[in-house]
Design an enzyme around this catalytic site. Structure first.
Site, PDB file in Angstrom:
ATOM      1  N   HIS A  65      41.171  27.198  30.356  1.00  0.00           N
ATOM      2  CA  HIS A  65      40.679  26.134  31.046  1.00  0.00           C
ATOM      3  C   HIS A  65      41.922  24.806  32.325  1.00  0.00           C
ATOM      4  O   HIS A  65      41.865  24.383  32.156  1.00  0.00           O
ATOM      5  CB  HIS A  65      40.022  24.602  29.916  1.00  0.00           C
ATOM      6  CG  HIS A  65      38.702  24.940  29.690  1.00  0.00           C
ATOM      7  ND1 HIS A  65      38.344  24.696  28.101  1.00  0.00           N
ATOM      8  CD2 HIS A  65      37.592  25.431  30.460  1.00  0.00           C
ATOM      9  CE1 HIS A  65      37.201  24.461  28.247  1.00  0.00           C
ATOM     10  NE2 HIS A  65      36.815  25.170  29.739  1.00  0.00           N
ATOM     11  N   HIS A  66      42.605  26.837  31.916  1.00  0.00           N
ATOM     12  CA  HIS A  66      44.654  26.231  32.920  1.00  0.00           C
ATOM     13  C   HIS A  66      44.066  25.629  33.818  1.00  0.00           C
ATOM     14  O   HIS A  66      44.776  25.062  34.400  1.00  0.00           O
ATOM     15  CB  HIS A  66      45.545  27.298  32.798  1.00  0.00           C
ATOM     16  CG  HIS A  66      45.171  28.539  33.818  1.00  0.00           C
ATOM     17  ND1 HIS A  66      44.212  29.149  33.836  1.00  0.00           N
ATOM     18  CD2 HIS A  66      45.792  28.111  34.703  1.00  0.00           C
ATOM     19  CE1 HIS A  66      43.986  29.834  34.830  1.00  0.00           C
ATOM     20  NE2 HIS A  66      44.715  30.066  35.839  1.00  0.00           N
ATOM     21  N   LYS A  95      42.413  37.565  37.827  1.00  0.00           N
ATOM     22  CA  LYS A  95      41.241  37.584  39.167  1.00  0.00           C
ATOM     23  C   LYS A  95      41.681  36.670  40.083  1.00  0.00           C
ATOM     24  O   LYS A  95      41.821  36.098  41.263  1.00  0.00           O
ATOM     25  CB  LYS A  95      39.962  38.303  38.902  1.00  0.00           C
ATOM     26  CG  LYS A  95      39.532  38.253  40.236  1.00  0.00           C
ATOM     27  CD  LYS A  95      37.998  38.556  40.349  1.00  0.00           C
ATOM     28  CE  LYS A  95      37.804  40.376  40.673  1.00  0.00           C
ATOM     29  NZ  LYS A  95      37.084  41.034  40.668  1.00  0.00           N
ATOM     30  N   LYS A 107      32.325  33.291  32.974  1.00  0.00           N
ATOM     31  CA  LYS A 107      30.972  34.207  32.859  1.00  0.00           C
ATOM     32  C   LYS A 107      29.417  34.430  32.771  1.00  0.00           C
ATOM     33  O   LYS A 107      29.883  33.032  31.445  1.00  0.00           O
ATOM     34  CB  LYS A 107      31.635  35.740  32.797  1.00  0.00           C
ATOM     35  CG  LYS A 107      31.434  36.279  33.526  1.00  0.00           C
ATOM     36  CD  LYS A 107      31.502  37.276  35.024  1.00  0.00           C
ATOM     37  CE  LYS A 107      30.351  38.350  35.604  1.00  0.00           C
ATOM     38  NZ  LYS A 107      31.131  38.232  36.646  1.00  0.00           N
ATOM     39  N   SER A 363      34.024  32.493  47.934  1.00  0.00           N
ATOM     40  CA  SER A 363      33.174  31.381  46.961  1.00  0.00           C
ATOM     41  C   SER A 363      34.214  30.084  46.524  1.00  0.00           C
ATOM     42  O   SER A 363      34.073  29.517  46.538  1.00  0.00           O
ATOM     43  CB  SER A 363      33.160  31.859  45.120  1.00  0.00           C
ATOM     44  OG  SER A 363      31.659  32.973  45.514  1.00  0.00           O
TER      45      SER A 363
HETATM   46  P1  NAD Z   1      25.263  48.297  46.131  1.00  0.00           P
HETATM   47  O1  NAD Z   1      24.475  48.456  44.952  1.00  0.00           O
HETATM   48  O2  NAD Z   1      25.013  47.108  47.331  1.00  0.00           O
HETATM   49  O3  NAD Z   1      26.228  49.465  46.264  1.00  0.00           O
HETATM   50  C1  NAD Z   1      26.211  50.114  45.346  1.00  0.00           C
HETATM   51  C2  NAD Z   1      26.137  51.720  45.743  1.00  0.00           C
HETATM   52  O4  NAD Z   1      26.467  53.107  45.678  1.00  0.00           O
HETATM   53  C3  NAD Z   1      24.799  52.633  46.810  1.00  0.00           C
HETATM   54  O5  NAD Z   1      24.600  52.287  48.412  1.00  0.00           O
HETATM   55  C4  NAD Z   1      24.230  53.318  45.693  1.00  0.00           C
HETATM   56  O6  NAD Z   1      23.119  54.095  46.077  1.00  0.00           O
HETATM   57  C5  NAD Z   1      25.669  53.747  45.602  1.00  0.00           C
HETATM   58  N1  NAD Z   1      25.936  54.400  44.544  1.00  0.00           N
HETATM   59  C6  NAD Z   1      25.142  55.054  42.810  1.00  0.00           C
HETATM   60  N2  NAD Z   1      25.326  55.793  42.457  1.00  0.00           N
HETATM   61  C7  NAD Z   1      26.013  56.750  43.146  1.00  0.00           C
HETATM   62  C8  NAD Z   1      27.014  57.551  42.807  1.00  0.00           C
HETATM   63  N3  NAD Z   1      27.198  58.141  41.759  1.00  0.00           N
HETATM   64  N4  NAD Z   1      27.345  58.143  44.209  1.00  0.00           N
HETATM   65  C9  NAD Z   1      27.435  57.533  45.243  1.00  0.00           C
HETATM   66  N5  NAD Z   1      26.926  56.169  45.015  1.00  0.00           N
HETATM   67  C10 NAD Z   1      26.559  55.767  44.310  1.00  0.00           C
HETATM   68  O7  NAD Z   1      26.486  47.170  45.607  1.00  0.00           O
HETATM   69  P2  NAD Z   1      28.017  46.693  45.773  1.00  0.00           P
HETATM   70  O8  NAD Z   1      27.783  45.088  46.062  1.00  0.00           O
HETATM   71  O9  NAD Z   1      28.790  46.714  47.154  1.00  0.00           O
HETATM   72  O10 NAD Z   1      29.101  46.634  44.910  1.00  0.00           O
HETATM   73  C11 NAD Z   1      29.716  48.010  43.892  1.00  0.00           C
HETATM   74  C12 NAD Z   1      31.442  48.380  43.872  1.00  0.00           C
HETATM   75  O11 NAD Z   1      31.833  47.153  43.835  1.00  0.00           O
HETATM   76  C13 NAD Z   1      30.366  47.474  42.197  1.00  0.00           C
HETATM   77  O12 NAD Z   1      31.063  48.337  41.114  1.00  0.00           O
HETATM   78  C14 NAD Z   1      30.229  46.000  42.559  1.00  0.00           C
HETATM   79  O13 NAD Z   1      31.176  45.735  40.593  1.00  0.00           O
HETATM   80  C15 NAD Z   1      32.130  45.424  42.661  1.00  0.00           C
HETATM   81  N6  NAD Z   1      32.000  44.855  43.035  1.00  0.00           N
HETATM   82  C16 NAD Z   1      31.447  44.009  44.757  1.00  0.00           C
HETATM   83  C17 NAD Z   1      31.371  42.642  45.092  1.00  0.00           C
HETATM   84  C18 NAD Z   1      30.195  42.645  45.761  1.00  0.00           C
HETATM   85  O14 NAD Z   1      30.970  41.172  46.175  1.00  0.00           O
HETATM   86  N7  NAD Z   1      28.942  42.530  46.115  1.00  0.00           N
HETATM   87  C19 NAD Z   1      32.436  41.628  44.279  1.00  0.00           C
HETATM   88  C20 NAD Z   1      32.968  42.605  43.920  1.00  0.00           C
HETATM   89  C21 NAD Z   1      33.332  44.008  43.198  1.00  0.00           C
END
Ligand code: NAD
Length: 472
Positions: A65-66, A95, A107, A363
């Site tokens: 809550h900072h 972050k 969260k 956001s």
């Molecule tokens: P997404 O589901 O849209 O995309 C993930 C992609 O990775 C999919 O196309 C999937 O088929 C592919 N994939 C799955 N297993 C795989 C493998 N073994 N090898 C290669 N490709 C593989 O998800 P996203 O929103 O793009 O998120 C991806 C990562 O980024 C996650 O770790 C998520 O936590 C992180 N992230 C996302 C956001 C966001 O705004 N979407 C923000 C911060 C962090």
């Protein structure tokens, strides 16, 4: 050192402790920064389509809550547990501090597999969860503002804002109780591409630093750099797009069914359409197939962007990674063992905690939009266009020369919402990169950029707590 003996929250605490050594903060203050301030664990009943009553397990954690409100996504997953939600909330605190988003970390999680429920059941669960949060004052534009995470998206955010508004009639800032909403419900343009674009801005800034590039044996700038992207989802697709548009060559793209390689560079949109049509990334015209997708991580390239899953680079393959820079677009793509191996190989790892902060940054812009009750650009677009037109007219008249139609369009253009969101994101990522690099440069004992990022976060949160003083 294996991470297995530690819970997720404990491993976040360990990363914190590793960095805290490089700060001058009081021990008690460090303990306060690490602690989760409020934890709401709840159980509530929901009647399913077949008449059964199911008891749903859910959480909302406010780590710090900072600054208020707290901010962080809501996850729908069968893996959800209190420890995981606490760890993710803590990571949100750090972050936000790194990208100068004035929120505390939060969260939420609901322990369900969303694929096993009908849309109506999911709606009931989401609305009841929101009502529970309202009852305990765990949601609101000034207290705690959720967002999408695994298993949730615009649809769930629309249910949340609607439930909140119906329980708080007349609350003028109610739309700011949640972000990631559809545009028609108060969402902001530019959210979809935000994380991938933020990844690009962060990596580009690192590549503009002559001392860093010299150490890695690379030239300054993005143009001509070779890139490998793992995952052609939201984040991977947009990262690839912005790198290609800046003149880099995306030489390989990996998906779970395999990977493709073309030394001349791949166009992510064409690859995406090919995958949509054929059901696979493989056999893309002009590219070579790599049957074992994981091998793409070991290709020679300048920059590797893991944008799929966690722990993909670990003690087994880290030593074979040939990239000079790894941009952690996904959350936790490297294990702590991989971190150590890559640090010894002098590979620069740009850490997830700040590199993928584009989503939370935008956001924040959505929340600001909701509080101001006006679309970005609405007040100044026409004014700017009129002014620019006038200035251009004067210059043309005085010089007797005309600018090209392309240049005219560029100069005249007044800002739209998406332009301002992209520009705000660019500024946030550039400043965050510079702050972290300055901390790293200032102390040669700091082992890596991840630790430098933590040091930055701890100092900012600590300063904020110290200035607030202890109440009473
Ligand atoms: P997404 O589901 O849209 O995309 C993930 C992609 O990775 C999919 O196309 C999937 O088929 C592919 N994939 C799955 N297993 C795989 C493998 N073994 N090898 C290669 N490709 C593989 O998800 P996203 O929103 O793009 O998120 C991806 C990562 O980024 C996650 O770790 C998520 O936590 C992180 N992230 C996302 C956001 C966001 O705004 N979407 C923000 C911060 C962090």
């Amino acid at each position: 050192m294996s991470n297995q003996a530690y819970s997720f929250f404990q491993s976040v605490e360990r990363s914190f402790d590793k960095a805290a050594k490089f700060t001058k903060l009081d021990k008690g203050l460090l303990e306060q920064i690490k602690a989760c301030n409020s934890i709401y664990s709840m159980r509530f009943p929901v009647k399913m389509d077949d008449g059964r009553i199911e008891v749903i397990e859910a959480y909302r954690v406010q780590h710090s809550h900072h600054k208020t409100p707290c901010k962080g996504g809501i996850r729908f997953s069968i893996e959800v547990n209190q420890d995981e939600v606490m760890a993710l909330a803590a990571l949100m605190t750090y972050k936000c501090a790194i990208v100068n988003v004035p929120f505390g970390g939060g969260k939420g999680g609901i322990k369900i597999d969303p694929r096993k429920y009908s849309t109506y059941e999911l709606e009931k669960i989401t609305r009841r969860y929101t009502a529970e949060l309202v009852k305990k004052n765990f949601i609101g534009p000034g207290t705690d503002v959720p967002a999408p995470d695994y298993g949730t998206g615009e649809r769930e955010m629309a249910w949340i804002v609607d439930t909140y508004q119906s329980l708080k009639p007349g609350e003028i800032d109610a739309a700011g109780c949640v972000t990631g909403k559809p545009i028609t419900q108060g969402g902001v343009r530019g959210r979809k591409e935000a994380t991938g674009l933020g990844v690009f801005f962060g990596v580009r800034e690192v590549c503009s630093m002559p001392d860093v590039m010299e150490r890695l044996g690379l030239s300054v700038g993005i143009e001509g750099k070779t890139i490998v992207v793992q995952g052609l989802g939201n984040v991977g697709y947009h990262s690839a797009k912005y790198f290609r548009e800046a003149g880099a060559k995306v030489v390989a793209i990996a998906e779970y069914e395999g990977a493709i390689y073309n030394a001349e560079g791949l166009n992510e949109e064409e690859v995406f359409q090919h995958r949509k049509k054929t059901g696979s990334i493989l056999n893309f015209p002009g590219a070579t197939n790599i049957a074992n997708s994981k091998e793409a991580l070991e290709l020679a390239c300048d920059i590797l962007i893991p944008a799929a899953l966690e722990n993909v680079i670990n003690h087994e393959n880290a030593d074979r990674v040939k990239a000079k820079i790894i941009g952690e677009a996904a959350n936790g793509p490297l294990t702590p063992e991989a971190d150590e191996i890559l640090a010894a190989k002098k590979v620069l790892v740009i850490p997830d905690m700040y590199l993928n902060a584009g989503g939370v940054t935008v956001s924040y812009f959505e929340w600001l939009k909701n509080l101001s009750h006006v679309r970005y650009g609405r007040m100044e677009k026409r004014f700017t266009e009129n002014l620019n037109g006038h200035i251009l007219g004067q210059i043309e008249e005085l010089t007797g020369k005309k600018v090209s139609e392309k240049e005219r369009g560029f100069i005249m253009h007044g800002p739209e919402e998406v332009d301002l969101v992209h520009s705000g994101l660019e500024e946030s990522m550039i400043s965050a990169t510079r702050e972290i690099m300055d901390i790293w440069r200032s102390n040669p004992e700091i082992p890596d950029m991840r630790t430098a990022a933590y040091v930055n976060a701890i100092n900012k949160v600590g300063t904020s707590y110290a200035e607030l003083g202890i109440f009473p």
